[in-house]
Design a protein around this motif. Sequence first.
Motif, mmCIF file in Angstrom:
data_model
loop_
_atom_site.group_PDB
_atom_site.id
_atom_site.type_symbol
_atom_site.label_atom_id
_atom_site.label_comp_id
_atom_site.label_asym_id
_atom_site.label_seq_id
_atom_site.Cartn_x
_atom_site.Cartn_y
_atom_site.Cartn_z
ATOM 1 N N LEU C 57 -105.176 14.461 119.129
ATOM 2 C CA LEU C 57 -104.550 15.233 120.208
ATOM 3 C C LEU C 57 -104.065 14.302 121.315
ATOM 4 C CD1 LEU C 57 -106.888 18.317 120.599
ATOM 5 C CD2 LEU C 57 -104.495 18.304 119.890
ATOM 6 N N HIS C 58 -104.934 13.362 121.651
ATOM 7 C CA HIS C 58 -104.649 12.550 122.819
ATOM 8 C C HIS C 58 -103.389 11.700 122.662
ATOM 9 C CE1 HIS C 58 -105.308 10.039 126.314
ATOM 10 N NE2 HIS C 58 -105.178 8.960 125.556
ATOM 11 N N VAL C 59 -103.325 10.960 121.597
ATOM 12 C CA VAL C 59 -102.210 10.033 121.481
ATOM 13 C C VAL C 59 -100.857 10.759 121.369
ATOM 14 C CG1 VAL C 59 -101.226 8.189 120.095
ATOM 15 C CG2 VAL C 59 -103.649 8.167 120.651
ATOM 16 N N ALA C 62 -100.032 12.249 124.807
ATOM 17 C CA ALA C 62 -99.671 11.240 125.802
ATOM 18 C C ALA C 62 -98.291 10.669 125.520
ATOM 19 C CB ALA C 62 -100.710 10.117 125.826
ATOM 20 N N MET C 63 -98.030 10.414 124.232
ATOM 21 C CA MET C 63 -96.703 9.903 123.886
ATOM 22 C C MET C 63 -95.608 10.867 124.288
ATOM 23 S SD MET C 63 -96.965 8.241 120.136
ATOM 24 C CE MET C 63 -95.361 7.484 120.089
ATOM 25 N N MET C 64 -95.832 12.136 123.915
ATOM 26 C CA MET C 64 -94.776 13.108 124.177
ATOM 27 C C MET C 64 -94.631 13.376 125.673
ATOM 28 S SD MET C 64 -93.212 13.439 121.598
ATOM 29 C CE MET C 64 -92.010 14.571 122.249
ATOM 30 N N SER C 171 -96.435 3.917 132.758
ATOM 31 C CA SER C 171 -97.616 4.411 132.061
ATOM 32 C C SER C 171 -97.553 4.027 130.587
ATOM 33 C CB SER C 171 -97.795 5.922 132.247
ATOM 34 O OG SER C 171 -96.595 6.587 132.059
ATOM 35 N N ARG C 172 -96.365 3.691 130.104
ATOM 36 C CA ARG C 172 -96.306 3.200 128.736
ATOM 37 C C ARG C 172 -96.539 1.699 128.669
ATOM 38 N NH1 ARG C 172 -92.255 5.924 125.110
ATOM 39 N NH2 ARG C 172 -94.079 7.226 124.911
ATOM 40 N N TYR C 173 -95.937 0.954 129.597
ATOM 41 C CA TYR C 173 -95.959 -0.500 129.457
ATOM 42 C C TYR C 173 -96.889 -1.215 130.422
ATOM 43 C CZ TYR C 173 -91.998 0.577 126.545
ATOM 44 O OH TYR C 173 -91.214 1.098 125.572
ATOM 45 N N LEU C 182 -108.809 -0.730 131.451
ATOM 46 C CA LEU C 182 -109.807 -0.285 130.492
ATOM 47 C C LEU C 182 -109.161 0.229 129.218
ATOM 48 C CD1 LEU C 182 -112.338 1.959 132.436
ATOM 49 C CD2 LEU C 182 -112.898 0.015 130.992
ATOM 50 N N HIS C 183 -107.960 0.785 129.421
ATOM 51 C CA HIS C 183 -107.385 1.612 128.390
ATOM 52 C C HIS C 183 -106.857 0.813 127.210
ATOM 53 C CE1 HIS C 183 -104.682 4.518 126.533
ATOM 54 N NE2 HIS C 183 -105.427 5.423 127.111
ATOM 55 N N GLN C 184 -106.857 1.436 126.046
ATOM 56 C CA GLN C 184 -106.355 0.832 124.814
ATOM 57 C C GLN C 184 -104.934 0.307 124.978
ATOM 58 O OE1 GLN C 184 -108.716 2.726 124.528
ATOM 59 N NE2 GLN C 184 -109.835 1.956 122.770
ATOM 60 N N GLY C 185 -104.682 -0.825 124.327
ATOM 61 C CA GLY C 185 -103.331 -1.345 124.301
ATOM 62 C C GLY C 185 -102.520 -0.651 123.229
ATOM 63 N N ALA C 186 -101.413 -1.289 122.878
ATOM 64 C CA ALA C 186 -100.529 -0.670 121.900
ATOM 65 C C ALA C 186 -101.071 -0.875 120.494
ATOM 66 C CB ALA C 186 -99.131 -1.266 122.010
HETATM 67 C C1 HEM Z 1 -107.923 10.397 131.413
HETATM 68 C C2 HEM Z 1 -107.883 9.336 130.669
HETATM 69 C C3 HEM Z 1 -106.720 8.862 129.833
HETATM 70 C C4 HEM Z 1 -105.374 8.921 130.079
HETATM 71 C C5 HEM Z 1 -104.660 9.500 131.307
HETATM 72 C C6 HEM Z 1 -104.700 8.323 128.980
HETATM 73 C C7 HEM Z 1 -103.321 8.167 128.866
HETATM 74 C C8 HEM Z 1 -102.699 7.577 127.808
HETATM 75 C C9 HEM Z 1 -101.330 7.212 127.774
HETATM 76 C C10 HEM Z 1 -100.335 7.439 128.926
HETATM 77 C C11 HEM Z 1 -101.056 6.657 126.585
HETATM 78 C C12 HEM Z 1 -99.738 6.074 126.164
HETATM 79 C C13 HEM Z 1 -98.895 6.904 125.269
HETATM 80 C C14 HEM Z 1 -97.615 6.179 124.948
HETATM 81 O O1 HEM Z 1 -97.422 5.036 125.371
HETATM 82 O O2 HEM Z 1 -96.784 6.764 124.273
HETATM 83 C C15 HEM Z 1 -102.275 6.670 125.839
HETATM 84 C C16 HEM Z 1 -102.390 6.168 124.548
HETATM 85 C C17 HEM Z 1 -103.618 5.980 123.939
HETATM 86 N N1 HEM Z 1 -104.858 6.314 124.452
HETATM 87 FE FE1 HEM Z 1 -105.259 7.136 126.231
HETATM 88 N N2 HEM Z 1 -105.643 7.931 128.065
HETATM 89 C C18 HEM Z 1 -106.885 8.216 128.561
HETATM 90 C C19 HEM Z 1 -108.101 7.952 127.982
HETATM 91 C C20 HEM Z 1 -108.253 7.349 126.722
HETATM 92 C C21 HEM Z 1 -109.497 7.006 126.108
HETATM 93 C C22 HEM Z 1 -110.848 7.246 126.754
HETATM 94 C C23 HEM Z 1 -109.216 6.445 124.924
HETATM 95 C C24 HEM Z 1 -110.143 5.874 123.894
HETATM 96 C C25 HEM Z 1 -111.108 5.056 124.140
HETATM 97 C C26 HEM Z 1 -107.809 6.441 124.760
HETATM 98 C C27 HEM Z 1 -107.151 5.957 123.643
HETATM 99 C C28 HEM Z 1 -105.797 5.880 123.521
HETATM 100 C C29 HEM Z 1 -105.130 5.277 122.387
HETATM 101 C C30 HEM Z 1 -105.797 4.665 121.158
HETATM 102 C C31 HEM Z 1 -103.764 5.334 122.674
HETATM 103 C C32 HEM Z 1 -102.639 4.819 121.817
HETATM 104 C C33 HEM Z 1 -102.320 3.424 122.314
HETATM 105 C C34 HEM Z 1 -100.863 3.069 122.224
HETATM 106 O O3 HEM Z 1 -100.262 3.149 121.172
HETATM 107 O O4 HEM Z 1 -100.316 2.666 123.262
HETATM 108 N N3 HEM Z 1 -107.213 7.014 125.883
HETATM 109 N N4 HEM Z 1 -103.267 7.228 126.608
#
Ligand code: HEM
Lengths: 211, 211, 242, 218, 218
Positions: C57-59, C62-64, C171-173, C182-186
């Motif tokens: 759900l998250h990825v 967030a992407m969309m 927020s993407r780059y 803290l957050h995951q990279g690409a």
């Molecule tokens: C409230 C907290 C969080 C926010 C606002 C957030 C936001 C985002 C955003 C903006 C992206 C980028 C989407 C894109 O570039 O298309 C993303 C990707 C991702 N997030 Fe989060 N995230 C949060 C928490 C987490 C947590 C806790 C994890 C796991 C430990 C996580 C794992 C990932 C992963 C694996 C991706 C894909 C990485 C990528 O391809 O760039 N996120 N998230």
Amino acid sequence: MELSVANLAVARGGVTVLEGVSFALPPGRALVLRGANGIGKTTLLRTVAGLQPAVAGKISVGGEAIAYAAHADGLKATLTVTENLAFWGAVYGTAAVEDALTRMNLSDLRDRQAANLSAGQKRRLGLARLLVTGRPIWVLDEPTVSLDAASVALFADVVRGHLAAGGAALIATHIDLGLAEAEELELGPFRARPASENGGAFDAAFGGDFA
Amino acid sequence: MELSVANLAVARGGVTVLEGVSFALPPGRALVLRGANGIGKTTLLRTVAGLQPAVAGKISVGGEAIAYAAHADGLKATLTVTENLAFWGAVYGTAAVEDALTRMNLSDLRDRQAANLSAGQKRRLGLARLLVTGRPIWVLDEPTVSLDAASVALFADVVRGHLAAGGAALIATHIDLGLAEAEELELGPFRARPASENGGAFDAAFGGDFA
Amino acid sequence: MSLWEYANPQKFMQLSRRALPWVTVAATLCLIGGLTWGFFGTPDDYKQGSTVKIIYLHVPAAMMAINAWVMMLVASLVWLIRRHHVSALAAKAAAPVGLTFTLIALATGALWGQPMWGTWWAWDPRLTSFLILTLFYLGYIALWQAVDDPDTAADLTGVLCIVGSVFALLSRYAVNFWNQGLHQGASLSLDKKENVADVFWFPLLVCIAGFVLLFLTLVLLRTRTEIRARRLSALLARERMG
Amino acid sequence: MIALLLRDMRLAMRAGGGFGLGLAFFLLVAVLVPLGVGPESATLAKIAPGILWVGALLACLLSLDRIFALDFEDGSLDLLVTAPIPLEGVVAVKALAHWTVTGLPLTLVAPVLGVLLNLPEAGYFWLVVSLGLGTPALSVIGAFGAALTVGLKRGGLLLSLLVLPLYVPTLIFGAEVVKRGADGMATATPLALLAGITAGAAALLPFASAAAIRINLR
Amino acid sequence: MIALLLRDMRLAMRAGGGFGLGLAFFLLVAVLVPLGVGPESATLAKIAPGILWVGALLACLLSLDRIFALDFEDGSLDLLVTAPIPLEGVVAVKALAHWTVTGLPLTLVAPVLGVLLNLPEAGYFWLVVSLGLGTPALSVIGAFGAALTVGLKRGGLLLSLLVLPLYVPTLIFGAEVVKRGADGMATATPLALLAGITAGAAALLPFASAAAIRINLR
Ligand code: HEM
Ligand SMILES: Nc1ncnc2c1ncn2[C@@H]1O[C@H](COP(=O)(O)OP(=O)(O)OP(=O)(O)O)[C@@H](O)[C@H]1O
Ligand SMILES: Nc1ncnc2c1ncn2[C@@H]1O[C@H](COP(=O)(O)OP(=O)(O)OP(=O)(O)O)[C@@H](O)[C@H]1O
Ligand SMILES: [Mg+2]
Ligand SMILES: [Mg+2]
């Protein structure tokens, strides 16, 4: 109720601008005040309407009998024409809103927000407010500003109707309203002498010979 | 520089109010726009001054040649008469402030705050601004509102002076300015037909037969 | 015939009426398929346990959320430059959809952050710029609402959209500029060796496709509604003019 | 009078003046303070009652000048003064309208913002009660300040200056109620004082305000 | 352009609008927060950087709508748009004037308020530096928000909503500088970011603002 003013002196910004103004305005009559820009018409009208105190002299009726209309006509830009008028109708406890709209030729614009009216349409709305006050004495400061000839005639009719119903009107204006029943009063002769000559309240308090 | 307008259509609030307006205003001439309240004079003048886009048609000169004056005359209540004028003088890079004060009969009021002027005095100050712009084409929306007869004559003289110096003036007004050299244009015939007939931008986009 | 013809409301209505059922069906299939596969057809992660499944759900959300803003940016530019009404209305229609994705991403991210980072929220660059993007969505929608004249509203929101794009891109780059986050990279980029394991990767792709199609469906639907609403108000105005 | 109340509320809704602005401001404070102070929950919990009350107070303060200024500028105030309703009533109604569009919504959303600021659980009830009891005083006092400064140059600045000292007791007792409530202590004393301030202000200040308006309109 | 700057500053002084109000507000926050939060010095010292920055931000926000609204209402904006100076310049100058009458005085009095809030000694220098570097961004960004909303209904509310997200980074980095400074840590990174935001905003936003004004005047 006859509006009569005796020996009135009025001031703006602490400076007496007119003095010794006297006139009587019986029901059914209109009085047009004439005078150059800056002579003190607005000041006089505000004093008569009870919005500011007179420096000297007497005014026979209190503000409760008077409906005052000036340039700033208390319209709210975000309310519609009807809402604006209905509000004042409610304040004055009259229900003449529909009638006022018709008589000032505003029926077509009833649901338009006041912000979206032209200058003249706004003015008509401001004048329509007079009709919902239900008060006998109208005190009007340049009521026909921005109005076209047809609207001026319409307004003159409205004033005539008001006079015929026993009302009275005191009007300051630079243009000719075409109101045959109106008398005119030229304010030029009442221009206040400079403060040093006219004594009065100021001299009584601070003008004596002390240092 | 000749201001000429060809087949102009103007809109307010998304509704086209005038269309097919054409006129030419060579240097040294004045054109007085006439029309009932709400016909669209203000809208037309704002369009000509470049403050809003035209719906259709062409205007030959850009806003850089035009000095626009409307009801709201950009005065700051807390600045004095001279300060108000000097500001616009600085903006337009002219130094004609003294001259403007004299010509609009404001010299006596020079140090008065604009808040303490009467309605007509304020208007004179607003018009004095035109003189410090140094621009050739004046576009004026009801310039003589609140002015007494003497001030109207004074203003007509100023306009005459401007025309004689090669300027031009486009004036919307309901009263007679006594400007012999002005032509008049009645706007009634240019009132826009209802949108359903005139097609235009709307129909091309949303007026078709779809559901 | 050029692409711009579809910027004509009538053409757009015809095309979208034909396309909508297909897109809807495809979106439903992908979403149901991808999510079921993800939730039930993949093993738990050795480190994260079953919380890893939030990824489905998250990825995509967030992407969309970011892609929706980019789409709005393109649509706004088309409007500002070529003044095609459909384009402006499509941007308007996409905003609430994008906002919803943003909220989903925020909620799932926070839920995921609790077990992973031990906190719901941190002022990490990606998270911060994403939060700002959320606020931009709100402002964008509010600005559309506040302006009476639709063309003016389209112009103003267009300008706002351009400015807001800074934060969409950040927020993407942002993760690439600052590595202290803290957050995951690409971790998903196609050419990376350090991709997530294939078992997670394929269902995730299907989910992403599902979210893209869902976005498309909703935007088409909402654009159609906007066009109708616009037409209605224009017809009413015409009526009033008599 | 009811017409006036309705009109003022309608205007506030349409123009977003009081209504939205105060509320938005309150929200802003609650969102920005954690951003600025840092998200440490113990610190936040400690300052939450104070910050929430300060936020509410500022939100009220912000929209005060609109109580009379807009009506003054467009001439409505002249007309209201000459209308057949007592000016004291007008003032009271306008304060009431101000409260309905700022104080009341503030009170209602305060618990949500309490979450953002990590207010201890026991505090929520007292937060709502204290705001509900205290914000009317803010509006009435504010209307007095607005009446004193209507039409004056430098009005905004003066207004804050005049109103601030009058606001201090409300703030102190209001925040005290929440603090004590959050700590599980007795709240009766500050609550009674708060109620006293509101009752006293509402009973007396409209007369002073009406007099001030009459003077300022000259 | 200099004439415009001088006029705007003179107006602000005379009317007390921007100048006094923003400053008064900043003072208010610094006075009210200890009243509301309680006078415990350790807590105050901890929250001081954040509160001071939030206060400065709110003080700026408060006076934003005056940047263009007054000129819009009295027709000056129409005249400025048609005047022989580029509108981008007008916007930049107005933002500068706003900063001179709010941001600059805020920066200068901030140390005094630091005392009220018990800011650790090492923080004063960084407080002034960060405010001096960050408040221009607040004015420029604010001018953009004001340009987007000039003449709109619900303008005030919208303005806060639109400007808030753009203010967040400035707030975070600004407060961070002071916090780190007060704790004796390195401040270079947040300071550089702060400077970057200010420079970027000042270079780009005036164009967006000018476009927004042109649209809104129609
Ligand atoms: C409230 C907290 C969080 C926010 C606002 C957030 C936001 C985002 C955003 C903006 C992206 C980028 C989407 C894109 O570039 O298309 C993303 C990707 C991702 N997030 Fe989060 N995230 C949060 C928490 C987490 C947590 C806790 C994890 C796991 C430990 C996580 C794992 C990932 C992963 C694996 C991706 C894909 C990485 C990528 O391809 O760039 N996120 N998230
Ligand atoms: N603070 C002040 N000090 C001195 N004179 C003042 C002050 N304020 C206003 N005046 C003057 O008082 C006079 C009366 O003004 P008033 O508005 O009553 O004139 P008026 O007859 O209505 O003029 P108009 O036809 O232009 O509306 C004006 O000459 C004005 O310049
Ligand atoms: N939002 C809107 N929708 C529809 N019509 C509008 C809207 N706003 C203004 N109008 C109308 O546009 C018309 C043109 O207004 P404009 O101000 O140009 O008239 P005008 O000729 O200057 O009139 P006046 O002599 O009264 O100043 C008016 O009839 C007005 O009611
Ligand atoms: Mg007058
Ligand atoms: Mg007009």
